[in-house]
Design a protein around this motif. Structure first.
Motif, PDB file in Angstrom:
ATOM      1  N   ASN A 237       0.824  -1.225   0.000  1.00 26.47           N
ATOM      2  CA  ASN A 237       0.000   0.000   0.000  1.00 26.47           C
ATOM      3  C   ASN A 237       0.853   1.268   0.000  1.00 26.47           C
ATOM      4  OD1 ASN A 237       1.025   0.000   2.587  1.00 26.47           O
ATOM      5  ND2 ASN A 237      -0.926   0.451   3.602  1.00 26.47           N
ATOM      6  N   GLY A 238       2.073   1.143  -0.502  1.00 25.42           N
ATOM      7  CA  GLY A 238       2.994   2.274  -0.480  1.00 25.42           C
ATOM      8  C   GLY A 238       3.003   3.093  -1.751  1.00 25.42           C
ATOM      9  N   PRO A 239       3.986   3.984  -1.902  1.00 27.08           N
ATOM     10  CA  PRO A 239       3.999   4.945  -3.015  1.00 27.08           C
ATOM     11  C   PRO A 239       4.456   4.366  -4.352  1.00 27.08           C
ATOM     12  CG  PRO A 239       5.909   5.277  -1.612  1.00 27.08           C
ATOM     13  CD  PRO A 239       5.056   4.254  -0.924  1.00 27.08           C
ATOM     14  N   LYS A 240       5.016   3.158  -4.371  1.00 31.70           N
ATOM     15  CA  LYS A 240       5.532   2.578  -5.615  1.00 31.70           C
ATOM     16  C   LYS A 240       4.933   1.198  -5.863  1.00 31.70           C
ATOM     17  CE  LYS A 240       8.796   5.749  -6.578  1.00 31.70           C
ATOM     18  NZ  LYS A 240       8.908   6.487  -7.859  1.00 31.70           N
ATOM     19  N   PRO A 241       3.630   1.082  -6.103  1.00 34.38           N
ATOM     20  CA  PRO A 241       3.011  -0.236  -6.294  1.00 34.38           C
ATOM     21  C   PRO A 241       3.507  -0.922  -7.561  1.00 34.38           C
ATOM     22  CG  PRO A 241       1.486   1.504  -6.892  1.00 34.38           C
ATOM     23  CD  PRO A 241       2.662   2.182  -6.261  1.00 34.38           C
ATOM     24  N   ALA A 242       3.506  -2.246  -7.533  1.00 37.10           N
ATOM     25  CA  ALA A 242       3.885  -3.027  -8.705  1.00 37.10           C
ATOM     26  C   ALA A 242       2.913  -2.766  -9.843  1.00 37.10           C
ATOM     27  CB  ALA A 242       3.907  -4.511  -8.354  1.00 37.10           C
ATOM     28  N   ARG A 243       3.448  -2.612 -11.031  1.00 39.14           N
ATOM     29  CA  ARG A 243       2.619  -2.421 -12.218  1.00 39.14           C
ATOM     30  C   ARG A 243       2.669  -3.642 -13.122  1.00 39.14           C
ATOM     31  NH1 ARG A 243       3.950   2.956 -15.114  1.00 39.14           N
ATOM     32  NH2 ARG A 243       1.927   2.484 -16.084  1.00 39.14           N
ATOM     33  N   ALA A 244       3.231  -4.736 -12.601  1.00 45.47           N
ATOM     34  CA  ALA A 244       3.261  -6.012 -13.319  1.00 45.47           C
ATOM     35  C   ALA A 244       2.900  -7.116 -12.347  1.00 45.47           C
ATOM     36  CB  ALA A 244       4.650  -6.272 -13.911  1.00 45.47           C
ATOM     37  N   ALA A 245       2.400  -8.217 -12.877  1.00 45.61           N
ATOM     38  CA  ALA A 245       2.085  -9.361 -12.020  1.00 45.61           C
ATOM     39  C   ALA A 245       3.348 -10.006 -11.489  1.00 45.61           C
ATOM     40  CB  ALA A 245       1.267 -10.383 -12.796  1.00 45.61           C
ATOM     41  N   GLY A 246       4.445  -9.810 -12.206  1.00 47.83           N
ATOM     42  CA  GLY A 246       5.703 -10.391 -11.769  1.00 47.83           C
ATOM     43  C   GLY A 246       6.828 -10.010 -12.700  1.00 47.83           C
ATOM     44  N   MET A 247       8.011 -10.488 -12.373  1.00 47.78           N
ATOM     45  CA  MET A 247       9.196 -10.228 -13.182  1.00 47.78           C
ATOM     46  C   MET A 247      10.049 -11.482 -13.270  1.00 47.78           C
ATOM     47  SD  MET A 247      10.437  -6.455 -11.841  1.00 47.78           S
ATOM     48  CE  MET A 247      10.864  -7.030 -10.190  1.00 47.78           C
ATOM     49  N   THR A 526      22.932   4.487 -12.267  1.00 49.33           N
ATOM     50  CA  THR A 526      23.719   3.569 -11.450  1.00 49.33           C
ATOM     51  C   THR A 526      23.639   2.180 -12.065  1.00 49.33           C
ATOM     52  OG1 THR A 526      21.839   3.018 -10.034  1.00 49.33           O
ATOM     53  CG2 THR A 526      23.240   4.837  -9.322  1.00 49.33           C
ATOM     54  N   THR A 527      24.478   1.286 -11.587  1.00 42.70           N
ATOM     55  CA  THR A 527      24.435  -0.101 -12.033  1.00 42.70           C
ATOM     56  C   THR A 527      23.079  -0.715 -11.694  1.00 42.70           C
ATOM     57  OG1 THR A 527      26.804  -0.284 -11.618  1.00 42.70           O
ATOM     58  CG2 THR A 527      25.597  -2.329 -11.873  1.00 42.70           C
ATOM     59  N   GLY A 528      22.541  -1.528 -12.608  1.00 39.98           N
ATOM     60  CA  GLY A 528      21.291  -2.234 -12.338  1.00 39.98           C
ATOM     61  C   GLY A 528      20.115  -1.678 -13.112  1.00 39.98           C
ATOM     62  N   LEU A 529      18.948  -2.254 -12.859  1.00 36.03           N
ATOM     63  CA  LEU A 529      17.701  -1.842 -13.494  1.00 36.03           C
ATOM     64  C   LEU A 529      16.636  -1.638 -12.416  1.00 36.03           C
ATOM     65  CD1 LEU A 529      17.561  -4.413 -16.447  1.00 36.03           C
ATOM     66  CD2 LEU A 529      18.140  -1.993 -16.632  1.00 36.03           C
ATOM     67  N   SER A 530      15.724  -0.723 -12.676  1.00 39.99           N
ATOM     68  CA  SER A 530      14.583  -0.525 -11.781  1.00 39.99           C
ATOM     69  C   SER A 530      13.302  -0.593 -12.588  1.00 39.99           C
ATOM     70  CB  SER A 530      14.668   0.831 -11.087  1.00 39.99           C
ATOM     71  OG  SER A 530      13.445   1.135 -10.432  1.00 39.99           O
ATOM     72  N   PHE A 531      12.301  -1.303 -12.021  1.00 40.88           N
ATOM     73  CA  PHE A 531      10.985  -1.406 -12.656  1.00 40.88           C
ATOM     74  C   PHE A 531       9.890  -0.900 -11.714  1.00 40.88           C
ATOM     75  CE2 PHE A 531      13.706  -4.680 -14.518  1.00 40.88           C
ATOM     76  CZ  PHE A 531      13.668  -4.278 -15.850  1.00 40.88           C
ATOM     77  N   LEU A 532      10.255   0.012 -10.810  1.00 36.61           N
ATOM     78  CA  LEU A 532       9.290   0.503  -9.834  1.00 36.61           C
ATOM     79  C   LEU A 532       8.177   1.321 -10.483  1.00 36.61           C
ATOM     80  CD1 LEU A 532      11.581   1.495  -6.819  1.00 36.61           C
ATOM     81  CD2 LEU A 532      10.258  -0.601  -7.152  1.00 36.61           C
ATOM     82  N   ASP A 533       8.436   1.854 -11.670  1.00 37.19           N
ATOM     83  CA  ASP A 533       7.400   2.623 -12.366  1.00 37.19           C
ATOM     84  C   ASP A 533       7.083   2.045 -13.741  1.00 37.19           C
ATOM     85  OD1 ASP A 533       7.037   4.818 -10.428  1.00 37.19           O
ATOM     86  OD2 ASP A 533       9.118   5.281 -10.905  1.00 37.19           O
ATOM     87  N   SER A 534       7.464   0.789 -13.965  1.00 38.74           N
ATOM     88  CA  SER A 534       7.336   0.183 -15.292  1.00 38.74           C
ATOM     89  C   SER A 534       6.196  -0.827 -15.332  1.00 38.74           C
ATOM     90  CB  SER A 534       8.637  -0.510 -15.683  1.00 38.74           C
ATOM     91  OG  SER A 534       9.719   0.392 -15.660  1.00 38.74           O
ATOM     92  N   ALA A 535       5.614  -0.965 -16.527  1.00 41.10           N
ATOM     93  CA  ALA A 535       4.521  -1.917 -16.721  1.00 41.10           C
ATOM     94  C   ALA A 535       4.640  -2.557 -18.099  1.00 41.10           C
ATOM     95  CB  ALA A 535       3.172  -1.218 -16.586  1.00 41.10           C
ATOM     96  N   PRO A 536       4.255  -3.840 -18.222  1.00 39.99           N
ATOM     97  CA  PRO A 536       4.195  -4.457 -19.548  1.00 39.99           C
ATOM     98  C   PRO A 536       3.105  -3.772 -20.369  1.00 39.99           C
ATOM     99  CG  PRO A 536       4.066  -6.101 -17.788  1.00 39.99           C
ATOM    100  CD  PRO A 536       3.875  -4.777 -17.155  1.00 39.99           C
TER     101      PRO A 536
END
Length: 537
Positions: A237-247, A526-536
């Motif tokens: 219930n926080g500010p960065k909800p998942a926008r995908a069912a999974g990864m 930075t090194t790595g990837l983030s999907f906190l705001d990404s969706a399929p």
């Protein structure tokens, strides 16, 4: 009942400045470290996460590192676990992965200052861990105190020199008492990720292999050299909800395999696009090369002559054709260092020492130092792009009369067998502590206070090294932003002139993705990837 504890053998300010044990295995995030966390035996698929994410689809990604450490955020330092933990855990405050700006995560609001050395944080109502247990103030106290306990040898403890006591005021409020005023408290506590006390105490090894956090994604499985699978944390219930069912993160250390996976639509995004393939990849996909703090540094062993002479150190910087290194070895994907910080950093200012390519000046400095016929064995790591620029370093130094032998090897082995026992002259290697935070204090302390300064380049034992530490201490307690930046600038100028360890260039990070199949994605500095705001799509 709410719990109250003081960190075991809590670090005071001077203890912190002598701290090196917490970094014993660290290699500046040159990729990953040697120790391996046990692979999970859990089975599952992110698409079977259930709940409200069932119809969102899955994000498939190609990561460039294999799994070589565990995930416990108290000790995780490998590039891959740190990236995974962005999605699994939350701090009270987190930094936006792209902008690096702080925001309230598990905290209901940014920390509230009570007085110069007291802060309070109220937790977000209804936050739960992936095992459905509620996040409580006791979990927060536990998360901080285990990091600050020297017995746990946590990498993160070095970033919290100011913290004296953490206590639960009630079930939802935590109070922090500081040993001295620290102006950056609000954003710095983002280095601590909150963990469930019960799960960690029940089986720390299992927690390290398959962590339980409160973030928008829960980890389903992690298999070394294969993949990491995540599912949506449907109760988040926080500010960065998942926008995908999974990864599904495929671990593709081979560069050509990552490019092939993207071209064949096996994945939607890849990190660390090989520079040689970047132009071709960009024709078929969305791609961007983002300026980062991540750097190639030169480090000198100040215990070994003639590298205790600043003129020799400066000469080897003046003798590097950085423009050729960047154009030929990295195909333009870096910027020559004009400061300790990259030019895009909000606190950047041009340093007192900026080293262009001036072979005549390099030769003159060597002569002034009484050095001729210098033989240098340069220790390097086997990171692909480092190997690409290594022959160009040798070419530059050979050109100023410094006979150069390249010693290229696996990162962990180089540090263990040559650097940490002092059996080296000069090292060139990558590093990027900005994955932990972006403020100048954190970035400078990583290399100029603690392990690196005390055990590796040994600058802390010089008057200039002690002066740099004093400047950082003064800046840490300074509440006036202008005065704090001035103190940081003085510390940077000192490092830029003395160059015990100093950047050659700051690298650009190339990422490519299918923007028709993935929305909201932004590459990281930075090194790595983030999907906190990404969706399929």
């Amino acid at each position: 009942m709410a719990e109250s504890r003081s960190p075991a053998r809590a670090l005071d300010r001077r203890q912190f400045l002598r701290l090196s044990g917490a970094l014993g295995a660290a290699t500046a995030l040159a990729g990953t470290l040697a120790a391996c966390g046990p692979a999970s035996t859990n089975t599952g698929n992110a698409d079977k996460g259930g709940g409200k994410g069932g119809g969102k689809g899955t994000i498939d990604a190609g990561l460039s590192y294999t799994l070589s450490t565990g995930f416990d955020p108290m000790t995780a330092s490998g590039a891959l676990p740190v990236a995974a933990n962005l999605h699994v855990f939350e701090g009270l405050v987190d930094l936006d992965p792209v902008t690096r700006s702080p925001y309230a995560a598990l905290a209901a609001a940014m920390p509230r200052q009570i007085d110069a050395t007291t802060w309070q944080v109220t937790l977000r109502q209804g936050a739960t861990f992936h095992d459905s247990s509620p996040v409580t103030a006791d979990d927060v106290v536990f998360s901080f105190t285990r990091i600050l306990d020297p017995a746990n040898n946590s990498l993160i403890s070095q970033f919290l020199p100011f913290l004296r006591e953490v206590r639960a005021v009630d079930a939802n409020t935590v109070e922090f008492r500081l040993s001295f005023a620290f102006a950056l408290f609000g954003e710095r506590i983002s280095v601590v990720k909150i963990v469930p006390r019960a799960a960690v105490l029940a089986d720390r090894q299992r927690f390290d292999a398959l962590p339980v956090g409160s973030g928008p994604y829960r980890m389903v499985s992690a298999t070394k050299d294969d993949r990491i699978v995540f599912a949506e944390h449907t109760a988040y219930n926080g500010p960065k909800p998942a926008r995908a069912a999974g990864m599904n993160w495929l671990l593709l250390a081979d560069a050509s395999a990552r490019v092939t996976a993207l071209d064949s639509n096996r994945v939607r995004v890849i990190e660390d696009v090989p520079y040689i393939n970047y132009a071709q990849v960009k024709k078929a996909h969305r791609a961007d090369s983002v300026q980062s703090f991540g750097l190639l540094f030169l480090m000198f062993n100040l215990r070994r002559k003639p590298f205790d002479d600043v003129r020799v150190r400066q000469a080897l910087h003046w003798g590097l054709d950085k423009d050729k290194m960047i154009a030929t070895g990295l195909l333009g994907n870096a910027t020559p260092a004009s400061s300790f910080l990259q030019e895009s950093h909000p606190d950047y200012r041009r340093a007192a020492g900026v080293y262009g390519y001036d072979p005549d000046r390099a030769k003159r400095l060597l002569a002034e130092a009484g050095v001729s016929g210098l033989d240098v064995t340069l220790v390097l790591t086997d990171t692909a792009w480092v190997k690409d620029v290594a022959p160009l370093i040798k070419e530059s130094w050979d050109g100023i009369g410094v006979r150069t032998t390249l010693d290229i090897g696996q990162s962990g082995g180089q540090y263990k067998n040559k650097i940490d026992n002092g059996e080296y002259q000069v090292m060139a290697a990558p590093g990027d502590p900005s994955v932990f935070g972006n403020d100048v204090d954190l970035l400078m302390r990583w290399w100029y206070v603690g392990l690196w300064a005390d055990k590796r380049h040994m600058w802390s034992q010089t008057p200039e090294g002690r002066q740099a530490r004093t400047l950082l201490d003064a800046a840490a307690a300074e509440s006036d932003t202008v005065k704090r930046k001035e103190l940081w600038g003085q510390a940077i100028d000192l490092a830029s002139v003395q160059v015990p360890l100093y950047p050659v260039f700051h690298r650009k990070l190339a990422t490519a993705w299918n923007d028709k199949a993935l929305t909201g994605f932004r590459p990281l500095p930075t090194t790595g990837l983030s999907f906190l705001d990404s969706a399929p799509a």
